[in-house]
Design a protein around this motif. Sequence first.
Motif, PDB file in Angstrom:
ATOM      1  N   ASN A   4      47.150  33.321  44.680  1.00 50.95           N
ATOM      2  CA  ASN A   4      46.951  33.169  43.394  1.00 50.95           C
ATOM      3  C   ASN A   4      46.032  32.039  43.353  1.00 50.95           C
ATOM      4  O   ASN A   4      46.104  30.900  43.648  1.00 50.95           O
ATOM      5  CB  ASN A   4      48.156  32.569  42.324  1.00 50.95           C
ATOM      6  N   LYS A   5      44.723  32.438  42.975  1.00 54.73           N
ATOM      7  CA  LYS A   5      43.511  31.555  43.199  1.00 54.73           C
ATOM      8  C   LYS A   5      43.272  30.903  41.739  1.00 54.73           C
ATOM      9  O   LYS A   5      42.022  30.294  41.689  1.00 54.73           O
ATOM     10  CB  LYS A   5      42.059  32.348  43.624  1.00 54.73           C
ATOM     11  N   LYS A   6      44.035  31.165  40.592  1.00 55.20           N
ATOM     12  CA  LYS A   6      43.720  30.631  39.461  1.00 55.20           C
ATOM     13  C   LYS A   6      43.858  29.118  39.335  1.00 55.20           C
ATOM     14  O   LYS A   6      44.723  28.598  39.783  1.00 55.20           O
ATOM     15  CB  LYS A   6      44.488  31.106  38.419  1.00 55.20           C
ATOM     16  N   THR A  11      43.558  25.915  36.677  1.00 53.05           N
ATOM     17  CA  THR A  11      43.458  25.367  35.011  1.00 53.05           C
ATOM     18  C   THR A  11      43.149  23.856  35.165  1.00 53.05           C
ATOM     19  O   THR A  11      43.143  23.103  36.075  1.00 53.05           O
ATOM     20  CB  THR A  11      44.791  25.417  34.374  1.00 53.05           C
ATOM     21  N   ASP A  39      38.073  26.084  30.145  1.00 50.57           N
ATOM     22  CA  ASP A  39      38.837  26.768  31.246  1.00 50.57           C
ATOM     23  C   ASP A  39      37.771  27.252  32.380  1.00 50.57           C
ATOM     24  O   ASP A  39      38.054  27.659  33.424  1.00 50.57           O
ATOM     25  CB  ASP A  39      39.259  28.428  30.784  1.00 50.57           C
ATOM     26  N   ALA A  97      46.869  24.278  40.213  1.00 52.04           N
ATOM     27  CA  ALA A  97      47.037  25.569  40.867  1.00 52.04           C
ATOM     28  C   ALA A  97      48.442  26.053  40.819  1.00 52.04           C
ATOM     29  O   ALA A  97      49.549  25.431  40.550  1.00 52.04           O
ATOM     30  CB  ALA A  97      46.262  25.627  42.221  1.00 52.04           C
TER      31      ALA A  97
END
Length: 174
Positions: free
Chosen positions: A70-72, A74, A87, A105
Amino acid sequence: MKNTLFINITALSLLFLSACTNNLVQNTEKKDAQVPVHAIAVTSASGTISIVKDGIFKIEAFVLPVNAANKKLTFFSADTEIASVGDDGVIKAHKEGDVKITLSAANNITKKLAVKVVPQPVAVTRLRSDLPFPQSLTIGGTFKLNIEAKPSDATNKECTFFPKANSIVRIGSD
């Protein structure tokens, strides 16, 4: 005898290929496993980020390890009146002050960045002197310039003077 040798070599080859294929499937399954995020790396800044009021700054960041599942990321501003963050990691400076921007993350991994919003610089528009300049000086004589930069709220009022090339005038710092 040749047939027995051929059968034995064929059987060994099949056994070897079967073992290799089995190992390949196991390695592929390991690569597809979920790799957790361990840290956040920021490449666009180190230390406090200074942004001029009404300016913008893009945070360049990514998760570690680079093969994390998961590279997202915020982004969150502790005080959106001073600076907000989108974002996409773009900080917009609204008013002077200090604020913390938090990057988050997966696995509850966070990183805080210090942001300082500074006033827009005010340029010097003119130089002013109260003293009249002498029409001439005797050899070895001196005249002290008292120069003031205007406007009074100019950001950098430092003045440096240079004589023309081959000039008979020497300018000192005092």
